[in-house]
Design an enzyme around this catalytic site. Structure first.
Site, PDB file in Angstrom:
ATOM      1  CG  HIS A  82      16.640   8.885  -2.765  1.00  0.00           C
ATOM      2  ND1 HIS A  82      18.003   9.051  -2.668  1.00  0.00           N
ATOM      3  CD2 HIS A  82      16.101   9.696  -1.814  1.00  0.00           C
ATOM      4  CE1 HIS A  82      18.275   9.928  -1.719  1.00  0.00           C
ATOM      5  NE2 HIS A  82      17.138  10.328  -1.183  1.00  0.00           N
ATOM      6  CG  ASP A 161      19.916  17.844  -1.530  1.00  0.00           C
ATOM      7  OD1 ASP A 161      18.831  18.203  -1.045  1.00  0.00           O
ATOM      8  OD2 ASP A 161      20.459  16.767  -1.228  1.00  0.00           O
ATOM      9  NE  ARG A 168      14.065  20.305   3.135  1.00  0.00           N
ATOM     10  CZ  ARG A 168      14.115  19.105   2.549  1.00  0.00           C
ATOM     11  NH1 ARG A 168      15.146  18.772   1.798  1.00  0.00           N
ATOM     12  NH2 ARG A 168      13.141  18.248   2.701  1.00  0.00           N
ATOM     13  CB  SER A 183      15.792  17.331  -1.331  1.00  0.00           C
ATOM     14  OG  SER A 183      16.691  16.454  -0.725  1.00  0.00           O
ATOM     15  CE  LYS A 187      19.528  13.420  -2.064  1.00  0.00           C
ATOM     16  NZ  LYS A 187      19.110  14.231  -0.950  1.00  0.00           N
TER      17      LYS A 187
HETATM   18  N1  URA Z   1      15.369  12.314   1.315  1.00  0.00           N
HETATM   19  C1  URA Z   1      16.046  13.288   0.673  1.00  0.00           C
HETATM   20  O1  URA Z   1      17.051  13.036   0.018  1.00  0.00           O
HETATM   21  N2  URA Z   1      15.591  14.528   0.767  1.00  0.00           N
HETATM   22  C2  URA Z   1      14.482  14.852   1.456  1.00  0.00           C
HETATM   23  O2  URA Z   1      14.130  16.000   1.468  1.00  0.00           O
HETATM   24  C3  URA Z   1      13.782  13.835   2.126  1.00  0.00           C
HETATM   25  C4  URA Z   1      14.250  12.557   2.040  1.00  0.00           C
END
Ligand code: URA
Length: 433
Positions: A82, A161, A168, A183, A187
């Site tokens: 990620h 999220d 956000r 966040s 995930k």
């Molecule tokens: N990527 C994400 O999944 N969440 C964030 O808050 C920032 C980048």
């Protein structure tokens, strides 16, 4: 317990208890807390921060706000990747097919654009027919069948999220360490992989503007990973200028295809070799990072990486004729040149400004419900340390609205700083934690 008291606590810089956080997340997901109440709390967190304990509690509540996947049928070790987000960040779309082409399963859920940064899912949707919404069963079956699937965050995976991410974005509360860490890690926990490689971007085009902030965010996420029994490696990458040359959805997909064919800009190459070699290592397929880098280069050279990308697109319903012939992609109506007014070298190229300009052209969302224009964006012609002559093209603006295009040309001129001295070449990888 009520939400007003919880908002007041954070507003007054007090710590939230595990119970406060549990109440907020469960009631928000159920719809019993309104978006404006959640926005007030998010803003208070943004301003006053959270302790590591609060951040961990928030992450776990968010992770378990929905389904938590079991990927054991795919393999004993499944590695996820990620990015904390950036401008022109197309790394997932290049590295994951390469990894899958090595026989390492890739089950990846990606996000949409956030703030001034783009999103992998928006980019994939630029390929006509590509379906980013599948059931969890189809997602797992696709990985078993093709070795790879990349889809959007499904409805019941970390739903907290999903709601908070969109909220956000619209209240300008993205760049907060506890909010980003919770966040991403919620995930990753819900998505079921047991090893995680994080691309933590640093610089003008990232949410973390300094190395120190990126390091702190990395330690928070690594700590949560350890608590959740998921080995986590953070690669800090430079985002002082956009990654590669293209910014915008179709434009970036075209750059991805070129990279998989072997035409890779230097920065993208260094980032995929570093992140990819750690993914291979964590998956148990190669201890030696140098050898892993060679494996990645070989998969591009021998065509396996592009072949895997085509399989991925085809399996998700995408029209692969676009991959074979990039000219088929729809083009923006106007392509305008950004012309240098002086001689010298590119000293700075403000990535955030490039990202914001691209969003204003329509490549990203200014409001939660906005649809995006896939064809618009920016193609850079000069990057940091390149020599420039007066009259040279610095970048091309792709626009569908003439006025917006003209404004973007003006904005892009201010994103470039040209000076007489040649600056040091950018360091693409800052640190591995
Ligand atoms: N990527 C994400 O999944 N969440 C964030 O808050 C920032 C980048």
């Amino acid at each position: 317990m009520n939400i007003q008291d919880i908002i007041a606590k954070k507003r007054d810089s007090k710590n939230l208890s595990k119970e406060d956080i549990h109440y907020f997340i469960t009631e928000y997901v159920k719809g019993n807390i309104t978006d404006y109440q959640a926005a007030a709390l998010v803003m208070a967190i943004y301003i006053n921060g959270m302790t590591d304990e609060e951040t961990t509690n928030l992450t776990l509540e968010m992770a378990y706000s929905g389904e938590v996947l079991d990927l054991s049928s795919i393999g004993e070790i499944v590695v996820d990747k990620h990015s904390t987000g950036g401008v022109g960040d197309k790394i997932t779309l290049i590295i994951m097919p390469i990894i899958a082409s090595l026989g390492i399963p890739v089950a990846k859920m990606s996000g949409r654009g956030l703030g001034f940064t783009g999103g992998t899912i928006d980019k994939l949707e630029s390929i006509p027919g590509y379906n980013v919404e599948t059931t969890i069963d189809d997602f797992i079956n696709n990985v078993k069948k093709k070795g790879i699937s990349i889809i959007g965050q499904t409805g019941n995976l970390a739903p907290a999220d999903k709601k908070l991410y969109a909220l956000r974005d619209t209240i300008n509360c993205v760049g907060s360490k506890p909010l980003i860490a919770s966040s991403i890690m919620s995930k990753k926990i819900a998505a079921g992989a047991n090893k995680i490689v994080l691309d933590v971007t640093v610089g003008t085009g990232a949410f973390m503007k300094t190395k120190e902030d990126a390091e702190e965010l990395s330690y928070i996420m690594k700590n949560i990973g350890n608590l959740a029994n998921k080995e986590t490696v953070c690669v800090l990458t430079n985002m002082d200028e956009p990654v590669g040359y293209s910014v915008g959805n179709v434009l970036e997909i075209m750059e991805v295809i070129e990279c998989l064919k072997g035409n890779i800009p230097e920065d993208i190459k260094e980032i995929i070799l570093t992140i990819g070699s750690y993914i291979i290592k964590l998956s148990g397929n190669g201890e030696n990072l140098e050898e892993n880098r060679n494996k990645i280069i070989e998969q591009i050279k021998n065509g396996s990486a592009l072949k895997k990308f085509i399989e991925l697109v085809e399996n998700q319903g995408g029209d692969i004729s676009y991959i074979h012939d990039e000219n088929k992609f729809e083009k923006a109506k106007y392509i305008m040149e950004v012309i240098s007014t002086e001689d010298g070298y590119v000293q700075r190229l403000d990535a955030e400004k490039v990202g914001v300009t691209s969003v204003h052209l329509g490549a990203g969302r200014e409001k939660k419900e906005d649809s995006i224009d896939k064809t618009v964006g920016i193609v850079l012609n000069k990057k940091i340390s390149d020599e420039v002559k007066k009259g040279d093209v610095l970048a091309y603006v792709y626009a569908n609205d003439e006025e917006k295009g003209k404004q973007a040309v003006k904005d892009m001129l201010t994103a470039y700083e040209i000076s007489k001295e040649k600056p040091q070449k950018q360091k693409y990888i800052i640190e591995v934690i």
